[in-house]
Design a protein around this motif. Structure first.
Motif, PDB file in Angstrom:
ATOM      1  N   ARG A  51       0.811  -1.042  -0.326  1.00 18.90           N
ATOM      2  CA  ARG A  51       0.167  -0.079  -0.237  1.00 18.90           C
ATOM      3  C   ARG A  51       0.502   1.222   0.196  1.00 18.90           C
ATOM      4  O   ARG A  51       1.958   1.652   0.909  1.00 18.90           O
ATOM      5  N   ARG A  52       0.902   2.072  -0.424  1.00 21.57           N
ATOM      6  CA  ARG A  52       0.783   3.598  -1.007  1.00 21.57           C
ATOM      7  C   ARG A  52      -0.019   4.571  -1.208  1.00 21.57           C
ATOM      8  O   ARG A  52      -0.728   4.668  -1.599  1.00 21.57           O
ATOM      9  N   GLY A  53       0.284   5.406  -0.444  1.00 24.09           N
ATOM     10  CA  GLY A  53      -1.206   7.050  -0.685  1.00 24.09           C
ATOM     11  C   GLY A  53      -0.681   7.489  -1.509  1.00 24.09           C
ATOM     12  O   GLY A  53      -1.708   7.451  -2.176  1.00 24.09           O
ATOM     13  N   TYR A  54       0.342   7.096  -2.540  1.00 26.54           N
ATOM     14  CA  TYR A  54       0.573   8.610  -3.349  1.00 26.54           C
ATOM     15  C   TYR A  54      -0.503   7.800  -4.513  1.00 26.54           C
ATOM     16  O   TYR A  54      -1.008   8.310  -4.936  1.00 26.54           O
ATOM     17  N   GLN A  55      -0.207   6.324  -5.158  1.00 25.24           N
ATOM     18  CA  GLN A  55      -0.753   5.794  -5.194  1.00 25.24           C
ATOM     19  C   GLN A  55      -2.235   5.756  -5.296  1.00 25.24           C
ATOM     20  O   GLN A  55      -3.225   5.817  -6.566  1.00 25.24           O
ATOM     21  N   LEU A  56      -2.798   5.889  -4.062  1.00 25.93           N
ATOM     22  CA  LEU A  56      -4.350   5.538  -3.774  1.00 25.93           C
ATOM     23  C   LEU A  56      -5.253   7.942  -4.497  1.00 25.93           C
ATOM     24  O   LEU A  56      -5.493   7.454  -4.733  1.00 25.93           O
TER      25      LEU A  56
END
Length: 466
Positions: free
Chosen positions: A407-412
């Motif tokens: 999980r990576r916040g920037y991808q979301l």
């Protein structure tokens, strides 16, 4: 000495970034040399006429870009200045996206560089920078807002977040989807403030209050624009065309009963509703379309006509959700995968609004520019291949959000926002290539950083296996 260089401004990554920017500048200089005057599109006339002092905002597009044109004309009444400025804004926009990528995902260093290169040389960006259209300015303002928000959230700085709010609010004065930019940046900066470490209750309160600067600044710009619109059009709004767009998109589904309980409107559609079956262009633009006749016979001024059209279209969508869903899916496919004709040679007759505006304001006859001033870029086949890859990368990035390990916040942020903006365009307008330029650039950032994460994860896995 070498160590100092590597930790200073002349690191290999920065040298590579400088080289990419130099190449991007050289390409833009070549485009300007090949065609110094910008391309004139059908919408150009509206933007130019709305840039005249005292002009009312257009019903179907915000006036922010027109004010930009007026500002450039105060510097020099030379049409070439528009293109030169927008080409420069294209370079700055790519650098801002690079800065965003470095702050959100600094490793591996080549991933933000890949994002920089993609944004610098993406054909949609290059072509739209050469048009008298609002997309280049809008993308710059969004990139500026995103960079200031990312840096402000990292520092907990209300001043930077306020600047981000001003840029986001200004983007909404250029294109109405900028309202979604304001909302998303506010939500993301608040989430960053909640996640960030705080040494005490006072520090946490300060961090939580900092995003308020973004909200307040953006709200001031939006309310000021709505007040300006109301002073000319009599309605608190950014524009009065979204309902008309939705009506035209769903025109084939509209039946007289969808205007109930207004008996007068029901009777009107019983008499003129057949025109709704004649296609989007007829319903939108023809003087004998049901919308044009409704404005005359039902005595609906533009804001009221927009509200009437929106109400009827919503009733049709709720009554026939499956059919409306198919229309939306067709538009989503068009917005996500299709490649528009951005290099087509627009034929402007002397009677066209664009020709009249350029002739009146700049004293230039542009009716033959489609023959004598044109260039093409070999962009259609690359885009036809790359756009499905970008869409797949966005869906893949969202799928990785389900895994705590990957999980990576920037991808979301990038993938989710790109798909959200694509959906917003598909719901509100018949999508064209230029309408989804922002979504494309967010997908470019997502794809570059996703590739970096995947390859770094593979290397880490191989290292562990050894």
């Amino acid at each position: 000495m070498t160590a100092v260089r590597r930790t200073g401004w002349f690191t290999p990554e920065r040298r590579a970034a400088a080289a990419l920017v130099a190449l991007g500048a050289a390409l833009r200089a070549a485009l300007f040399a090949a065609q110094p005057e910008p391309r004139v599109w059908f919408d150009t006339g509206t933007y130019l006429f709305c840039s005249l002092p005292g002009a009312a905002p257009a019903l179907d597009r915000q006036q922010g870009y027109s004010w930009f044109l007026r500002g450039l004309r105060a510097i020099s009444a030379d049409l070439r200045l528009i293109q030169a400025t927008q080409l420069a804004l294209g370079l700055i926009t790519a650098l801002l996206f690079y800065g965003i990528a470095r702050r959100l995902a600094p490793r591996p260093g080549w991933a933000p560089l890949a994002a920089l290169g993609l944004c610098l040389f993406w054909p949609t960006n290059l072509l739209l920078e050469t048009h008298v259209l609002s997309e280049a300015l809008f993308l710059f303002l969004v990139a500026l807002a995103g960079y200031a928000a990312a840096e402000g959230a990292r520092r907990g700085s209300p001043w930077l977040l306020g600047a981000a709010g001003l840029a986001a609010g200004a983007s909404a004065s250029v294109r109405v989807v900028g309202l979604a930019v304001c909302g998303l940046l506010a939500a993301m900066t608040l989430a960053a403030a909640l996640r960030g470490p705080a040494s005490g209750a006072g520090e946490r309160a300060r961090r939580l209050l900092a995003p308020c600067a973004l909200v307040v600044a953006a709200s001031l710009i939006v309310v000021a624009y709505m007040s300006h619109y109301r002073s000319h059009r009599g309605a608190w709004a950014m524009e009065s065309w979204a309902g008309i767009n939705r009506y035209c998109m769903l025109a084939a589904l509209i039946r007289p009963e969808h205007a109930a309980p207004d008996e007068r409107s029901v009777a009107f559609l019983q008499e003129h509703g057949d025109g709704n079956l004649r296609g989007f262009d007829f319903v939108m633009w023809d003087d004998e379309s049901p919308l044009a006749i409704a404005a005359r016979e039902l005595h609906l001024p533009p804001p009221a006509l927009d509200r009437w059209a929106s109400r009827v279209a919503l009733s049709a969508a709720l009554d026939r959700p499956a059919d409306a869903g198919r229309v939306l899916l067709d538009h989503l496919q068009e917005a996500t995968l299709s490649v528009g004709t951005l290099d087509r040679h627009v034929k402007l007759t002397p009677a066209s609004t664009a020709h009249q505006a350029v002739k009146q304001i700049y004293g230039i006859d542009v009716s033959t520019w489609h023959e004598t001033r044109s260039f093409t870029l070999p962009y259609r086949w690359p885009l036809a291949v790359l756009k499905p890859i970008l869409a797949a990368a966005a869906l893949g990035a969202l799928a990785l959000q389900l895994s705590r390990r990957h999980r990576r916040g920037y991808q979301l942020a990038f993938a989710g926002s790109a798909l959200l903006f694509t959906a917003a365009v598909s719901i509100s307008i018949l999508p064209e290539q230029r309408h989804v330029q922002l979504a494309e650039n967010l997908m470019l950032l997502n794809a570059a950083l996703l590739a970096g994460q995947v390859l770094e994860g593979r290397r880490a896995h191989e290292g562990t296996a050894r």
